[in-house]
Design a protein around this motif. Structure first.
Motif, PDB file in Angstrom:
ATOM      1  N   HIS A 159       0.851  -0.937  -0.034  1.00  0.00           N
ATOM      2  CA  HIS A 159      -0.080   0.017  -0.006  1.00  0.00           C
ATOM      3  C   HIS A 159       0.697   1.351  -0.039  1.00  0.00           C
ATOM      4  O   HIS A 159       1.813   1.283   0.892  1.00  0.00           O
ATOM      5  CB  HIS A 159      -0.879   0.077   1.175  1.00  0.00           C
ATOM      6  CG  HIS A 159      -1.845  -0.783   1.326  1.00  0.00           C
ATOM      7  ND1 HIS A 159      -2.098  -1.946   1.486  1.00  0.00           N
ATOM      8  CD2 HIS A 159      -3.374  -0.704   0.656  1.00  0.00           C
ATOM      9  CE1 HIS A 159      -3.419  -2.796   1.609  1.00  0.00           C
ATOM     10  NE2 HIS A 159      -3.902  -2.030   0.761  1.00  0.00           N
ATOM     11  N   VAL A 160       0.667   2.076  -0.976  1.00  0.00           N
ATOM     12  CA  VAL A 160       1.415   3.521  -0.869  1.00  0.00           C
ATOM     13  C   VAL A 160       0.357   4.506  -0.931  1.00  0.00           C
ATOM     14  O   VAL A 160      -0.541   4.487  -1.628  1.00  0.00           O
ATOM     15  CB  VAL A 160       2.250   3.338  -2.065  1.00  0.00           C
ATOM     16  CG1 VAL A 160       2.949   4.716  -2.375  1.00  0.00           C
ATOM     17  CG2 VAL A 160       3.146   2.405  -2.563  1.00  0.00           C
ATOM     18  N   GLN A 161       0.668   5.410   0.236  1.00  0.00           N
ATOM     19  CA  GLN A 161      -0.306   6.407   0.529  1.00  0.00           C
ATOM     20  C   GLN A 161       0.432   7.871   0.470  1.00  0.00           C
ATOM     21  O   GLN A 161       1.697   7.736   1.197  1.00  0.00           O
ATOM     22  CB  GLN A 161      -0.823   6.377   1.704  1.00  0.00           C
ATOM     23  CG  GLN A 161      -1.936   5.224   1.823  1.00  0.00           C
ATOM     24  CD  GLN A 161      -2.520   5.301   3.354  1.00  0.00           C
ATOM     25  OE1 GLN A 161      -1.838   5.036   4.205  1.00  0.00           O
ATOM     26  NE2 GLN A 161      -3.809   5.388   3.293  1.00  0.00           N
ATOM     27  N   LEU A 162       0.021   8.727   0.422  1.00  0.00           N
ATOM     28  CA  LEU A 162       0.462  10.038   0.424  1.00  0.00           C
ATOM     29  C   LEU A 162       0.799  10.208   2.150  1.00  0.00           C
ATOM     30  O   LEU A 162      -0.253   9.917   2.934  1.00  0.00           O
ATOM     31  CB  LEU A 162      -0.119  11.323   0.047  1.00  0.00           C
ATOM     32  CG  LEU A 162      -0.181  11.371  -1.344  1.00  0.00           C
ATOM     33  CD1 LEU A 162      -1.264  12.394  -1.831  1.00  0.00           C
ATOM     34  CD2 LEU A 162       1.031  11.958  -1.932  1.00  0.00           C
ATOM     35  N   LYS A 163       1.823  11.038   2.561  1.00  0.00           N
ATOM     36  CA  LYS A 163       1.841  11.227   3.710  1.00  0.00           C
ATOM     37  C   LYS A 163       1.015  11.961   4.648  1.00  0.00           C
ATOM     38  O   LYS A 163       0.427  12.958   3.671  1.00  0.00           O
ATOM     39  CB  LYS A 163       3.297  11.756   4.166  1.00  0.00           C
ATOM     40  CG  LYS A 163       4.413  10.696   3.983  1.00  0.00           C
ATOM     41  CD  LYS A 163       5.736  11.250   4.402  1.00  0.00           C
ATOM     42  CE  LYS A 163       6.856  10.340   4.211  1.00  0.00           C
ATOM     43  NZ  LYS A 163       8.365  10.850   4.018  1.00  0.00           N
ATOM     44  N   PRO A 164       0.495  11.991   5.868  1.00  0.00           N
ATOM     45  CA  PRO A 164      -0.476  12.851   6.183  1.00  0.00           C
ATOM     46  C   PRO A 164       0.020  14.302   6.403  1.00  0.00           C
ATOM     47  O   PRO A 164       1.227  14.685   6.232  1.00  0.00           O
ATOM     48  CB  PRO A 164      -0.474  12.427   7.713  1.00  0.00           C
ATOM     49  CG  PRO A 164      -0.183  11.214   7.769  1.00  0.00           C
ATOM     50  CD  PRO A 164       0.942  10.982   6.649  1.00  0.00           C
ATOM     51  N   GLY A 165      -0.785  15.211   5.690  1.00  0.00           N
ATOM     52  CA  GLY A 165      -0.192  16.823   5.443  1.00  0.00           C
ATOM     53  C   GLY A 165       0.190  16.865   4.179  1.00  0.00           C
ATOM     54  O   GLY A 165       0.045  18.236   3.646  1.00  0.00           O
ATOM     55  N   VAL A 166       0.280  15.878   3.351  1.00  0.00           N
ATOM     56  CA  VAL A 166       0.607  16.300   2.080  1.00  0.00           C
ATOM     57  C   VAL A 166      -0.698  16.397   1.255  1.00  0.00           C
ATOM     58  O   VAL A 166      -1.547  15.778   1.218  1.00  0.00           O
ATOM     59  CB  VAL A 166       1.378  15.308   1.245  1.00  0.00           C
ATOM     60  CG1 VAL A 166       1.675  15.357   0.004  1.00  0.00           C
ATOM     61  CG2 VAL A 166       2.820  15.171   1.917  1.00  0.00           C
ATOM     62  N   LEU A 167      -0.609  17.541   0.381  1.00  0.00           N
ATOM     63  CA  LEU A 167      -1.945  17.867  -0.195  1.00  0.00           C
ATOM     64  C   LEU A 167      -2.263  16.962  -1.334  1.00  0.00           C
ATOM     65  O   LEU A 167      -1.187  16.372  -2.002  1.00  0.00           O
ATOM     66  CB  LEU A 167      -1.716  19.269  -1.196  1.00  0.00           C
ATOM     67  CG  LEU A 167      -2.822  20.002  -1.669  1.00  0.00           C
ATOM     68  CD1 LEU A 167      -3.700  20.389  -0.378  1.00  0.00           C
ATOM     69  CD2 LEU A 167      -2.315  21.348  -2.419  1.00  0.00           C
ATOM     70  N   ASP A 168      -3.525  16.368  -1.401  1.00  0.00           N
ATOM     71  CA  ASP A 168      -4.022  15.514  -2.094  1.00  0.00           C
ATOM     72  C   ASP A 168      -5.075  15.824  -3.214  1.00  0.00           C
ATOM     73  O   ASP A 168      -6.179  15.753  -3.016  1.00  0.00           O
ATOM     74  CB  ASP A 168      -4.471  14.196  -1.392  1.00  0.00           C
ATOM     75  CG  ASP A 168      -4.728  12.921  -2.125  1.00  0.00           C
ATOM     76  OD1 ASP A 168      -4.839  13.047  -3.508  1.00  0.00           O
ATOM     77  OD2 ASP A 168      -5.381  12.044  -1.606  1.00  0.00           O
ATOM     78  N   PRO A 169      -4.587  16.448  -4.346  1.00  0.00           N
ATOM     79  CA  PRO A 169      -5.700  16.893  -5.367  1.00  0.00           C
ATOM     80  C   PRO A 169      -6.642  15.893  -6.051  1.00  0.00           C
ATOM     81  O   PRO A 169      -7.686  16.179  -5.889  1.00  0.00           O
ATOM     82  CB  PRO A 169      -4.835  17.729  -6.454  1.00  0.00           C
ATOM     83  CG  PRO A 169      -3.313  17.250  -6.211  1.00  0.00           C
ATOM     84  CD  PRO A 169      -3.197  16.754  -4.952  1.00  0.00           C
ATOM     85  N   GLN A 170      -5.847  14.920  -6.154  1.00  0.00           N
ATOM     86  CA  GLN A 170      -7.004  13.776  -6.679  1.00  0.00           C
ATOM     87  C   GLN A 170      -8.072  13.447  -5.688  1.00  0.00           C
ATOM     88  O   GLN A 170      -9.123  13.306  -5.807  1.00  0.00           O
ATOM     89  CB  GLN A 170      -6.084  12.296  -7.013  1.00  0.00           C
ATOM     90  CG  GLN A 170      -6.605  11.746  -8.160  1.00  0.00           C
ATOM     91  CD  GLN A 170      -5.456  10.639  -8.307  1.00  0.00           C
ATOM     92  OE1 GLN A 170      -4.358  10.502  -7.810  1.00  0.00           O
ATOM     93  NE2 GLN A 170      -5.849   9.690  -9.503  1.00  0.00           N
ATOM     94  N   GLY A 171      -7.576  13.228  -4.078  1.00  0.00           N
ATOM     95  CA  GLY A 171      -8.640  12.866  -3.280  1.00  0.00           C
ATOM     96  C   GLY A 171      -9.579  14.159  -3.375  1.00  0.00           C
ATOM     97  O   GLY A 171     -10.828  13.582  -3.026  1.00  0.00           O
ATOM     98  N   GLN A 172      -9.051  15.279  -3.350  1.00  0.00           N
ATOM     99  CA  GLN A 172     -10.054  16.379  -3.169  1.00  0.00           C
ATOM    100  C   GLN A 172     -10.910  16.459  -4.239  1.00  0.00           C
ATOM    101  O   GLN A 172     -12.396  16.852  -4.170  1.00  0.00           O
ATOM    102  CB  GLN A 172      -9.331  17.822  -3.383  1.00  0.00           C
ATOM    103  CG  GLN A 172      -8.673  18.009  -1.769  1.00  0.00           C
ATOM    104  CD  GLN A 172      -7.654  19.360  -1.998  1.00  0.00           C
ATOM    105  OE1 GLN A 172      -7.398  19.776  -2.972  1.00  0.00           O
ATOM    106  NE2 GLN A 172      -7.311  19.890  -0.813  1.00  0.00           N
ATOM    107  N   ALA A 173     -10.456  16.194  -5.681  1.00  0.00           N
ATOM    108  CA  ALA A 173     -11.504  16.018  -6.877  1.00  0.00           C
ATOM    109  C   ALA A 173     -12.647  14.762  -6.542  1.00  0.00           C
ATOM    110  O   ALA A 173     -13.769  14.938  -6.789  1.00  0.00           O
ATOM    111  CB  ALA A 173     -10.554  15.543  -8.110  1.00  0.00           C
ATOM    112  N   ILE A 174     -12.156  13.541  -5.935  1.00  0.00           N
ATOM    113  CA  ILE A 174     -13.066  12.575  -5.652  1.00  0.00           C
ATOM    114  C   ILE A 174     -13.999  13.189  -4.589  1.00  0.00           C
ATOM    115  O   ILE A 174     -15.425  12.963  -4.975  1.00  0.00           O
ATOM    116  CB  ILE A 174     -12.317  11.371  -4.851  1.00  0.00           C
ATOM    117  CG1 ILE A 174     -11.457  10.860  -6.171  1.00  0.00           C
ATOM    118  CG2 ILE A 174     -13.561  10.456  -4.341  1.00  0.00           C
ATOM    119  CD1 ILE A 174     -10.617   9.809  -5.580  1.00  0.00           C
ATOM    120  N   ALA A 175     -13.715  13.778  -3.503  1.00  0.00           N
ATOM    121  CA  ALA A 175     -14.521  14.299  -2.527  1.00  0.00           C
ATOM    122  C   ALA A 175     -15.565  15.264  -3.189  1.00  0.00           C
ATOM    123  O   ALA A 175     -17.050  15.273  -2.853  1.00  0.00           O
ATOM    124  CB  ALA A 175     -13.911  14.932  -1.280  1.00  0.00           C
TER     125      ALA A 175
END
Lengths: 80, 80
Positions: free
Chosen positions: B6-22
């Motif tokens: 599993h590879v995830q962005l570290k907490p605190g790193v901006l996640d534009p793809q996640g924001q687009a999904i939300a």
């Protein structure tokens, strides 16, 4: 409440990204790798406390947006 | 033997793809979604039977190719 959604290509669907990973690992000397497949995992923060309802809603989200049901399959995990 | 990475962005790193999904889920009426983050999962087929060695090698693969250690974190699961 949190939902973890795993989205993977269905078995049998060609995965060029996975093949690229396997090829790159082999060229780096990791020749124990005989295959690779890549999927995505989406972590959703949800309001509300009803786990059964949350699962139902997240499965609907998968069908509508998160997964391409023609070539992908998904699994949903609901956490507190 | 199989390894699930599993590879995830570290907490605190901006996640534009996640924001687009939300944002897309909210616009579809799923207003219980208060946040989303996207990561990737890589399934590796491995030859060999030594779990400890496999974990060590897969962690090396993550550092070298599968994860960008500046902004991402990973976890490794070894299965039979």
């Amino acid at each position: 409440m949190k939902a973890i959604v795993h989205v993977q290509l269905k078995p049998g669907v060609l995965d060029p990204q996975g093949q690229a990973i396997a090829g790159a690992l082999a060229s780096l000397g990791y020749d124990e790798v005989t295959g690779a497949r890549q999927g995505k995992v989406i972590e959703l923060e949800l309001s509300g406390t009803d786990h059964a309802l949350a699962r139902e809603r997240v499965e609907a989200m998968c069908g509508q947006l998160l997964a391409n049901m023609v070539i992908e399959q998904f699994s949903v995990e609901i956490l507190d």
